[in-house]
Design a protein around this motif. Sequence first.
Motif, PDB file in Angstrom:
ATOM      1  N   PHE A   1       0.813  -1.226   0.000  1.00  0.00           N
ATOM      2  CA  PHE A   1       0.000   0.000   0.000  1.00  0.00           C
ATOM      3  C   PHE A   1       0.847   1.276   0.000  1.00  0.00           C
ATOM      4  O   PHE A   1       0.305   2.373  -0.015  1.00  0.00           O
ATOM      5  N   GLY A   2       2.178   1.114   0.015  1.00  0.00           N
ATOM      6  CA  GLY A   2       3.053   2.284  -0.013  1.00  0.00           C
ATOM      7  C   GLY A   2       3.006   3.095   1.267  1.00  0.00           C
ATOM      8  O   GLY A   2       3.201   4.314   1.226  1.00  0.00           O
ATOM      9  N   LEU A   3       2.743   2.445   2.422  1.00  0.00           N
ATOM     10  CA  LEU A   3       2.632   3.146   3.701  1.00  0.00           C
ATOM     11  C   LEU A   3       3.906   2.976   4.520  1.00  0.00           C
ATOM     12  O   LEU A   3       4.706   2.067   4.302  1.00  0.00           O
ATOM     13  N   ASP A   4       4.075   3.829   5.495  1.00  0.00           N
ATOM     14  CA  ASP A   4       5.212   3.773   6.401  1.00  0.00           C
ATOM     15  C   ASP A   4       4.939   2.699   7.454  1.00  0.00           C
ATOM     16  O   ASP A   4       3.924   2.763   8.167  1.00  0.00           O
ATOM     17  N   PRO A   5       5.819   1.678   7.619  1.00  0.00           N
ATOM     18  CA  PRO A   5       5.599   0.613   8.606  1.00  0.00           C
ATOM     19  C   PRO A   5       5.485   1.122  10.039  1.00  0.00           C
ATOM     20  O   PRO A   5       4.956   0.415  10.901  1.00  0.00           O
ATOM     21  N   ASN A   6       5.968   2.336  10.298  1.00  0.00           N
ATOM     22  CA  ASN A   6       5.887   2.881  11.652  1.00  0.00           C
ATOM     23  C   ASN A   6       4.493   3.436  11.972  1.00  0.00           C
ATOM     24  O   ASN A   6       4.186   3.715  13.136  1.00  0.00           O
ATOM     25  N   ASP A   7       3.662   3.624  10.931  1.00  0.00           N
ATOM     26  CA  ASP A   7       2.314   4.136  11.149  1.00  0.00           C
ATOM     27  C   ASP A   7       1.389   3.016  11.628  1.00  0.00           C
ATOM     28  O   ASP A   7       1.643   1.826  11.394  1.00  0.00           O
ATOM     29  N   SER A   8       0.304   3.392  12.292  1.00  0.00           N
ATOM     30  CA  SER A   8      -0.685   2.405  12.726  1.00  0.00           C
ATOM     31  C   SER A   8      -1.440   1.870  11.515  1.00  0.00           C
ATOM     32  O   SER A   8      -1.655   2.604  10.531  1.00  0.00           O
ATOM     33  N   PRO A   9      -1.860   0.577  11.562  1.00  0.00           N
ATOM     34  CA  PRO A   9      -2.629   0.025  10.437  1.00  0.00           C
ATOM     35  C   PRO A   9      -3.929   0.811  10.249  1.00  0.00           C
ATOM     36  O   PRO A   9      -4.570   1.195  11.232  1.00  0.00           O
ATOM     37  N   PRO A  10      -4.334   1.075   9.014  1.00  0.00           N
ATOM     38  CA  PRO A  10      -5.570   1.827   8.785  1.00  0.00           C
ATOM     39  C   PRO A  10      -6.798   1.013   9.163  1.00  0.00           C
ATOM     40  O   PRO A  10      -6.823  -0.213   9.012  1.00  0.00           O
ATOM     41  N   GLY A  11      -7.816   1.673   9.688  1.00  0.00           N
ATOM     42  CA  GLY A  11      -9.100   1.029   9.930  1.00  0.00           C
ATOM     43  C   GLY A  11      -9.841   0.863   8.614  1.00  0.00           C
ATOM     44  O   GLY A  11      -9.362   1.269   7.544  1.00  0.00           O
ATOM     45  N   PHE A  12     -11.062   0.268   8.690  1.00  0.00           N
ATOM     46  CA  PHE A  12     -11.792  -0.008   7.451  1.00  0.00           C
ATOM     47  C   PHE A  12     -12.143   1.280   6.706  1.00  0.00           C
ATOM     48  O   PHE A  12     -12.079   1.316   5.469  1.00  0.00           O
ATOM     49  N   GLU A  13     -12.508   2.339   7.428  1.00  0.00           N
ATOM     50  CA  GLU A  13     -12.876   3.594   6.775  1.00  0.00           C
ATOM     51  C   GLU A  13     -11.704   4.179   6.006  1.00  0.00           C
ATOM     52  O   GLU A  13     -11.867   4.749   4.920  1.00  0.00           O
ATOM     53  N   ASP A  14     -10.493   4.069   6.567  1.00  0.00           N
ATOM     54  CA  ASP A  14      -9.297   4.558   5.861  1.00  0.00           C
ATOM     55  C   ASP A  14      -8.920   3.611   4.736  1.00  0.00           C
ATOM     56  O   ASP A  14      -8.475   4.041   3.661  1.00  0.00           O
ATOM     57  N   PHE A  15      -9.092   2.296   4.990  1.00  0.00           N
ATOM     58  CA  PHE A  15      -8.720   1.307   3.996  1.00  0.00           C
ATOM     59  C   PHE A  15      -9.546   1.462   2.718  1.00  0.00           C
ATOM     60  O   PHE A  15      -9.028   1.339   1.607  1.00  0.00           O
ATOM     61  N   ILE A  16     -10.837   1.751   2.854  1.00  0.00           N
ATOM     62  CA  ILE A  16     -11.709   1.805   1.682  1.00  0.00           C
ATOM     63  C   ILE A  16     -11.359   2.963   0.761  1.00  0.00           C
ATOM     64  O   ILE A  16     -11.730   2.985  -0.418  1.00  0.00           O
ATOM     65  N   GLN A  17     -10.590   3.928   1.288  1.00  0.00           N
ATOM     66  CA  GLN A  17     -10.204   5.081   0.472  1.00  0.00           C
ATOM     67  C   GLN A  17      -9.191   4.695  -0.600  1.00  0.00           C
ATOM     68  O   GLN A  17      -9.020   5.420  -1.578  1.00  0.00           O
ATOM     69  N   PHE A  18      -8.496   3.553  -0.395  1.00  0.00           N
ATOM     70  CA  PHE A  18      -7.527   3.096  -1.409  1.00  0.00           C
ATOM     71  C   PHE A  18      -8.224   2.434  -2.592  1.00  0.00           C
ATOM     72  O   PHE A  18      -7.595   2.177  -3.614  1.00  0.00           O
ATOM     73  N   ILE A  19      -9.522   2.135  -2.448  1.00  0.00           N
ATOM     74  CA  ILE A  19     -10.258   1.407  -3.483  1.00  0.00           C
ATOM     75  C   ILE A  19     -10.986   2.404  -4.378  1.00  0.00           C
ATOM     76  O   ILE A  19     -11.587   3.380  -3.890  1.00  0.00           O
ATOM     77  N   PRO A  20     -10.958   2.204  -5.715  1.00  0.00           N
ATOM     78  CA  PRO A  20     -11.682   3.105  -6.620  1.00  0.00           C
ATOM     79  C   PRO A  20     -13.166   3.165  -6.264  1.00  0.00           C
ATOM     80  O   PRO A  20     -13.740   2.174  -5.780  1.00  0.00           O
ATOM     81  N   PRO A  21     -13.817   4.314  -6.451  1.00  0.00           N
ATOM     82  CA  PRO A  21     -15.221   4.502  -6.048  1.00  0.00           C
ATOM     83  C   PRO A  21     -16.162   3.435  -6.614  1.00  0.00           C
ATOM     84  O   PRO A  21     -17.097   2.997  -5.914  1.00  0.00           O
ATOM     85  N   GLU A  22     -15.938   2.998  -7.851  1.00  0.00           N
ATOM     86  CA  GLU A  22     -16.865   2.046  -8.458  1.00  0.00           C
ATOM     87  C   GLU A  22     -16.818   0.661  -7.799  1.00  0.00           C
ATOM     88  O   GLU A  22     -17.714  -0.158  -8.029  1.00  0.00           O
TER      89      GLU A  22
END
Length: 900
Positions: free
Chosen positions: A457-478
């Motif tokens: 996902f191109g994230l920094d390993p030091n950051d906390s794992p994203p919750g579902f609301e943040d995770f869904i933002q990586f998915i295209p709207p359709e």
Amino acid sequence: MSSGKSNKPSEQSVPDQTPEINLETSLVFDHIPDAFIFADLDWNLTYVNEKAEEVLRRPKESLIGKNILTDFPRTFGTDFETQYKKAKETGNPCVFETFFEPFNSWIEARIYPRHDGFLVYYLDITQRKKKEISWAIGESLLWDISTSDTLSSAFEKVLKTLIKNTAWTYGQIWRSKDNTVYINEEDPYVYGSDLQLLFRKESINKFFSIKEGILKKVSESGELYFIPDLVSDKELKRKDAAIAAGFRSWIGIPILSHGRFYEIELLSERVLNPEEAYLDLLGVVSKRFAEIVSRRVADEERKALIDLSSEIIVTIGLDCIIRKTNPAFQKVLGYERKYVKNKSLLEFIHPDDIELTKVKIASGRKEGFENRYITKYGQLRYIYWNISHSPESGSVFCIGRDITDDRLTILKLESFADELNVNREQLYNAQKLANMGSWTMEFDGKANWSPGLYEIFGLDPNDSPPGFEDFIQFIPPEDRVRISQNYEKFLSQGIFEETELHIVSKDGIEKILSVKGEGLLNRNGKFIGGTGTMQDITKEKEWNDSLRQLQKMEAVGQLAGGMAHDFNNLLNIILANLDLLELNLRETPELLKRVFSAQDAVRRGSELNRRLLAFSRKQALNPEQADVNHVISDFADILTRIRNDIVSIEFCLEDFPMICSFEKNGLENALLNLCLNSRDAMPQGGRILVSTGFSPAGKEHRSMIPGFVDMEDACIISVRDEGCGMDDRVLERLFEPFFTTKQSGKGTGLGMPMVYGFVKQSNGMVHVHSEIGKGTCIEIFLPLSRNPEITYANRNEKILVLERNLKGQTYLIALLRRLGFEIFPAYDLQEAKTVLENYPEMYAFFAEEEILSEDSDWEKFKNRDRIIIISEWNSQTEFDPSLKVLRRPYNWTKLKKMLT
């Protein structure tokens, strides 16, 4: 002693010798407390006093004038008749005691001969005899209980004593468990008839609550429960069954001891009164039995604890001589208890620990210590001891716990910890190579991502794992609606649907992910979240087109195999017509050359077609029963032609026929292909070894070769070389058609597929072992059609095998056992040395060269002349000529030469 008939005195029946007894004398006699009678010399009664009337239970009027020897039938055959006659014959006084059954009484009689007849005193001693008998029975019962080795034997003796000496005719034991009484079939019982035996069988499998009826009364009070007459009883639940078996009286004798409850059940076929039932005696026995049962149970429990203890319990003297051991000593160390008794404990201790043990035992302190022991089988065990001294007896009590497994467990845990760290690193590397990451998500908000997932996902390993609301933002709207629906379904039903989704990573790269998961449960089985993986399959999707192309090529290969048969028919037609042309064109040399050229081309095409058929297993076989050794010997001249200045070929064959069902040409072609591959794998030169061997049936030495376990006796054909070896990648594709590691134009990739096809068509197995830089060994296993013509004797000798290679060791052991030897495997020199010390009569000692090279102590062994060194087939080691050397591969012929 009366006949039961009404007899009145008559003048004729009174003998003339009847002594004169006046009224006054008669009154005096009647007041004497003892019963006595007068009789004349012929035993006719002349006088009976009042006390005698009571004892004889007849009025004197019916007795006077009667003859004791003839008029009282119930005395016939009793002690009375015998003693009366004896007194008359001898003229001497007689005194005796006897039980007179008609009166159910004990009588003491004293007979005094007189000049004019006999004076007889009678004394009813029934009460005294009952007390004596009761006392004797009681003493016997207490002795039975006290001298019994087990509780069961005590019950058995008591039952037999009671049934033999009292009016009770049947007895059995009831036990209690979980507030229920029942009969244990192994407990003793005593019966007197088949009807009573049926009552016993009816009692088995009956269960009664100890909280109800008679059982409640006796278990709470500890008192006997006596039923004089079952007919009038309303309490006993088995009353009808008891009456049907012929019983009338019943008694339950409770035995209560430290929460344990037993009941001795006695029955009689007669209605008994309390005296006949011996209630007082049985009450005393009940209490005494309870006391002894308590001690006996305690002793049995103590003995059972000692015998069942997994810890070693030893009693030794201050001189370390073993006095007693429990079974755990043999279980842990292997030595039988009778063998170690009166031996020194120091004999079984590792030499380096003897002084420490002596100091600890002599100190008298209760501190624990640890030492090592050598088992009967040469293994090393670690024991932790606690000791206690008994000054009075001079004994030392020792309790030892086998901590060998603890030691190994600690080593394993340390190894597991290291392995876990390695596995984590390997998992990370594997996930990185697979473009994969793992995730865990709990409903309480806790989440965990692996480093690989952060990278995807191109994230920094030091950051906390994203919750579902943040995770869904990586998915295209359709695509978000579909993913949200899947997520809601997972939350409500616990069903995770595997799916593919498109994302745009934080650095703007579009990716396709394969998402897999499952529900996550806590220790209580509660659904608390989910766990799974996400894999970047973007490149995989891009490779689909290439994969389809490869699948087309594979289909072409399969089609080629399917068409080969029809193509072969066409070639045969062409070849037949060319043969006809050859006959008709013998006069035209120029045209004949073209025919020869065409014939040669057809034959090359036929050979290529035959190779395709061999791999696809569609080629027609002509299997026959043949000796593998003979076929290889005949073909050896051809195989030796592949050698050159730097490559040699050797043969090592069994010296007895090994008959298998196979096609000779197939085996020859397989061997030729294998030998050619071995030669090409040794550009710098080396040796090739072609060998055969006998593989006896058995799971132990075949379990490492899949599919080989169930094969019966087999022939092993092996080809070994000293070539460059193959890595795992090559080994995986070794039998693929058209796969070759040779340069273009030097290999078709059909040689190994032909070998594989031949083996499978012959119902055999093929096994390949290869090491980079060391060489390759290919083994072909063909099932034997009939038992090999070999002879062996059951020697009952012992052989020690010291080898670390498990496959080699198990195969060698299988051959030696087939020869009739008893085998002792070992894995290091110290273990082998211990076994040899315990079994100095060892017939032979097979030892791996590599193990012997690690320690020169083996040269000091007393039985050095029995050592047979196991060496590799191509080992360069120069051995002492006096030593026997067995070079791999093993076979029957070599072993027999070594052991003769």
